[in-house]
Design an enzyme around this catalytic site. Structure first.
Site, short mmCIF file in Angstrom:
data_model
loop_
_atom_site.label_atom_id
_atom_site.label_comp_id
_atom_site.label_asym_id
_atom_site.label_seq_id
_atom_site.Cartn_x
_atom_site.Cartn_y
_atom_site.Cartn_z
N TRP A 190 57.35 43.72 51.49
CA TRP A 190 58.69 43.56 52.06
C TRP A 190 59.53 42.61 51.22
O TRP A 190 60.75 42.58 51.34
CB TRP A 190 58.62 43.06 53.52
N ASP A 191 58.87 41.87 50.33
CA ASP A 191 59.56 40.96 49.43
C ASP A 191 60.72 41.66 48.71
O ASP A 191 61.75 41.07 48.42
CB ASP A 191 58.61 40.45 48.32
N GLU A 242 52.71 33.96 58.71
CA GLU A 242 51.35 34.52 58.79
C GLU A 242 50.35 33.52 59.36
O GLU A 242 49.16 33.82 59.43
CB GLU A 242 50.91 35.02 57.41
N LYS A 295 54.06 28.81 58.27
CA LYS A 295 53.87 29.05 56.83
C LYS A 295 55.21 29.27 56.13
O LYS A 295 55.46 28.79 55.03
CB LYS A 295 52.99 30.28 56.64
N GLN A 296 56.08 30.06 56.76
CA GLN A 296 57.33 30.41 56.09
C GLN A 296 58.39 30.75 57.13
O GLN A 296 58.06 31.02 58.29
CB GLN A 296 57.12 31.60 55.16
C1 BGC Z 1 53.69 35.96 52.29
C2 BGC Z 1 54.23 37.33 52.56
C3 BGC Z 1 54.52 38.02 51.26
C4 BGC Z 1 53.30 38.01 50.33
C5 BGC Z 1 53.62 38.54 48.96
C6 BGC Z 1 52.46 36.07 51.39
O1 BGC Z 1 51.98 34.78 51.10
O2 BGC Z 1 53.32 35.33 53.50
O3 BGC Z 1 55.42 37.25 53.33
O4 BGC Z 1 54.93 39.34 51.49
O5 BGC Z 1 52.85 36.69 50.17
O6 BGC Z 1 54.58 37.75 48.33
#
Ligand code: BGC
Length: 772
Positions: free
Chosen positions: A357-358, A488, A601-602
């Site tokens: 999804w990035d 996550e 986390k984000q």
């Molecule tokens: C992030 C995800 C992301 C993936 C690839 C993970 O660490 O939590 O949101 O899609 O990395 O960049």
């Protein structure tokens, strides 16, 4: 924080040989051209630690999944970007002894990445027996104008050496992936030819049957005169090369131009691969190194003219942002809608080179604002072409009626990631893909895209949201249960605010788009209704119910949106209470502890507020920012940039800058101690957004472009380029004024600090910088 690279506006320079950091430098000095990529592995033999990496876009291997306990619906494979046949190799033998930088007596060593012109250079000198000195120099690039061509100029100069040098340019197809799940090799040789001056190997991937032909040829000069010595031809399984011996005296210089052509069956018929490679090599030699380099540099000039960011007064920040822009453009050029952007681009094996999804959430907004609209359109078409596969993905999980669940991780539309909480539960990615359509149209004004492709995708995604939501008899609301949000660090949660918000937004946007297409393009509308079997009255009515009655977790005492139903049941505390030695928590805490903690986390709720900020007042944004920022550990590279943008939005420039610094040189300073695995390409787009949308305040609202620039105290000024509906403009911000330069032939209407202005073609206008 490592700082082994010299700060410079346009260059990345490593002075001195740092073998303990070789993997990191191999990632940092990677080159690419959207079609292929190459880690900064040495041309010469190297017995030290190294991650060999030559990657070809779109060529992958479906490596059999490795999980402890197989559950129904698990993806069969994890796609791997392939370490492809090595084209850069030039072995050197000095008086019969193979040169190996791991053991050689190195006097000086310097590696330079020229971001302005797109090439990598390596210079070193060594002492050979009896204090005799040889100097080496190589410069290589992957052509931006001829994407299947790679070129190396390699030279050896004798300072006081007398003896024999043997150069052995070669192609090595005996290559492996370090991350192969079962240690197997993914390639098999199909064909091979070697002659004096050239060699070609055709290899195919197991299972996916991509054929790749890698060919090389070279010219060799001594003191600028062609070398007449006959080479010996090496032709063995998975290896072709030539070995040429030349005697050198003090002051002599040997220069080799090695041309490589790499063609895959994605672009050439399998039967003609060898012939096509030969033609490409012939053409490259005819053009020659200098002309190829010139054309390549011109392409980079064009890229920088529409994407450069200039920062005055902070060289580290300047280098950081240019590095990010450079790497993003090396990864994706948008010429082929079958290709996409892996989180590590072409700089490592991690994340398998697959699409996450990035792309829609981070990379697309970057390309929308810096490149021709075709580039972003191709990113959307990639997903459009995967609609059928996404409907199948959803069917595998029990959905029906054309509901589409786009994969969390993919190469060809199939899900290819095997962690349940990511693969099945991060359904929010479906929303990012829908939002990308809206984002594309609002930036470009390309309304035709909706009827041609967008609407079908939106219908599939909306059907999924409708079916994924369930009615709660208890709460008398629709719920979306058992998901993972962008954060996550909590899984299988109910009613993730971000996911529910995106679901409702998608349903509304699809309904609105259905009405618009029906009105504006009735015949296309009828075609889409027929193709999708859309039951206009029933489905619309069902969706409206969900829109009206969706449940959103909310805390009335704090007046903030809740990340998920159970968030307040956690022990809430600021992340600053975590002892430093326990950070990052994902490397120190058990998964059990992480999942129970309040640490994020984000960006999650803030990711949603970022997308839909115009629906909320500044106080609401501020309350939510203050609540979540303190608990966010930013252990994803995609996090701090969004928080930084939100901090700018609530006009907290100090916090915005502090958060920006966490993203700006993430890889150059190796904050997370993982650069050896590859660079964080998609998060680089986030860094750019933190400048343009964050400090610059660029937004597209109601078909109008606006800026609301702030400037960090430390910077003297900064400027960025951006596009809006075919108009390229530059915004320069200092502590006193904002200058908008219209670089296009059309008139630009732009809102600066909430007031609309007109800037005529090729003119500039200055505005007083406001404090807020
Ligand atoms: C992030 C995800 C992301 C993936 C690839 C993970 O660490 O939590 O949101 O899609 O990395 O960049």
């Amino acid at each position: 924080m490592k700082t082994c690279y010299r700060k410079n506006e346009w260059l990345i320079v490593e002075d001195g040989f740092n073998p303990e950091m070789n993997r990191e430098s191999e990632s940092i000095f990677s080159i690419g051209n959207g079609y292929m990529g190459q880690r900064a592995n040495f041309e010469e033999h190297y017995s030290g630690d190294s991650l060999q990496g030559t990657y070809i876009a779109g060529v992958y291997y479906p490596d059999k999944t490795r999980v402890g306990w197989w559950k129904n619906g698990y993806p069969e494979y994890f796609a791997k970007v392939l370490n492809a046949p090595k084209w850069i190799g030039i072995d050197v033998t000095v008086n019969g002894k193979q040169l190996d930088l791991a053991t050689a007596k190195i006097i000086s060593f310097k590696r330079t990445l020229n971001m302005k012109e797109g090439w990598l250079e390596k210079q070193f000198s060594i002492t050979v027996s009896k204090n005799k000195i040889l100097g080496f120099h190589s410069r290589r690039f992957l052509s931006m104008s001829e994407p299947d061509i790679g070129v190396i100029k390699y030279s050896v100069r004798s300072l006081n050496f007398e003896g024999t040098i043997e150069l052995k340019p070669y192609i090595d197809a005996d290559v492996k992936n370090e991350d192969a799940n079962y240690g197997i090799k993914f390639w098999k040789e199909v064909d091979r030819e070697a002659y004096e001056g050239a060699g070609i190997i055709v290899s195919k991937t197991l299972k996916t049957d991509f054929h790749v032909a890698t060919g090389m040829c070279y010219n060799l000069f001594k003191n600028e005169k062609p070398v007449s010595a006959k080479p010996s031809v090496i032709n063995r399984e998975e290896y072709v090369g030539n070995a040429v011996k030349v005697d050198l005296k003090s002051g002599d210089e040997l220069v080799m131009f090695k041309y490589a052509a790499v063609l895959s069956s994605l672009n050439s018929p399998k039967v003609s691969l060898i012939g096509d490679v030969k033609k490409r090599l012939k053409k490259s030699v005819e053009k020659g190194y200098s002309k190829l380099l010139l054309e390549h540099r011109k392409e980079w000039q064009k890229i920088w003219a529409s994407s450069d960011v200039e920062i005055k007064g902070d060289i580290a920040a300047q280098q950081g942002i240019r590095f990010n822009i450079f790497q993003l453009n090396q990864t994706y050029t948008g010429k082929d809608e079958r290709l996409n952007i892996g989180p590590k681009g072409f700089t490592g094996e991690k994340y398998g080179g697959s699409t996450y999804w990035d792309t829609e959430a981070f990379a697309l907004p970057f390309f929308l604002k810096t490149a021709d609209q075709k580039v972003a359109r191709n990113l959307l078409l990639y997903r459009y072409k995967h609609l059928g596969a996404s409907i199948k993905n959803a069917e595998k999980l029990g959905f029906k009626n054309g509901a589409a669940l786009y994969p969390m991780v993919t190469m060809n539309g199939e899900e290819c990631h095997n962690e349940w909480e990511i693969t099945f539960e991060e359904i929010h990615r479906n929303g990012a893909i829908a939002f990308a359509i809206f984002n594309y149209i609002r930036h470009t004004g390309d309304n035709d895209y909706m009827a041609e492709n967008g609407l079908e995708v939106l219908i599939g995604i909306s059907r999924f949201w409708y079916q994924r939501a369930n009615w709660s008899g208890d709460k008398k609301k629709y719920m979306i249960l058992g998901v993972t949000g962008p954060n996550e660090y909590e899984n299988n949660v109910n009613n993730n605010w971000y996911t529910n918000t995106l679901a409702v937004w998608t349903l509304s946007y699809t309904l609105e788009s259905l009405s618009r297409v029906k009105k504006e393009e009735p015949s296309k509308y009828r075609m889409i209704i027929k193709k999708t079997g859309f039951d206009t009255d029933t489905e619309k009515a069902e969706w409206k119910q969900v829109i009206r009655k969706m449940y959103f977790p909310y805390d009335s005492s704090r007046d903030v949106f809740l990340q998920q139903d159970g968030f307040l049941d956690k022990v809430l505390m600021p992340a600053e209470m975590i002892p430093t030695e326990q950070r990052p928590i994902n490397q120190h805490w058990s998964w059990d502890r992480i999942l129970r903690s309040c640490f994020i986390k984000q960006a999650d709720v803030l990711q949603g507020l970022y997308l839909f900020e115009d629906k909320y007042d500044t106080d609401t944004l501020k309350r939510n920012f203050d609540f979540y920022e303190t608990m966010t550990v930013h252990e994803s590279s995609l996090s701090a940039c969004i928080h930084s943008i939100m901090a700018s939005r609530i006009r907290n420039i100090v916090k915005a800058y502090e958060l920006y610094l966490r993203t700006a040189r993430l890889d150059l300073d190796d904050y997370n101690h993982e650069v050896g695995d590859g660079l964080h390409i998609t998060s680089m787009a986030g860094t750019w957004l933190a400048i343009v949308e964050g400090f610059g305040g660029m937004r597209i609202v109601d078909s109008k472009v606006q800026v609301h620039p702030l400037i960090p105290d430390k910077w003297k000024s900064y400027s960025f380029h951006a596009r809006f509906r075919g108009i390229l403009f530059e915004v320069k911000v200092s502590h006193k004024e904002v200058i908008v330069r219209n670089l296009s032939d059309k008139q630009l209407k732009i809102i600066v600090y909430d007031k609309e202005w007109q800037v005529n073609s090729h003119e500039e206008r200055s505005f007083k910088k406001t404090k807020k």
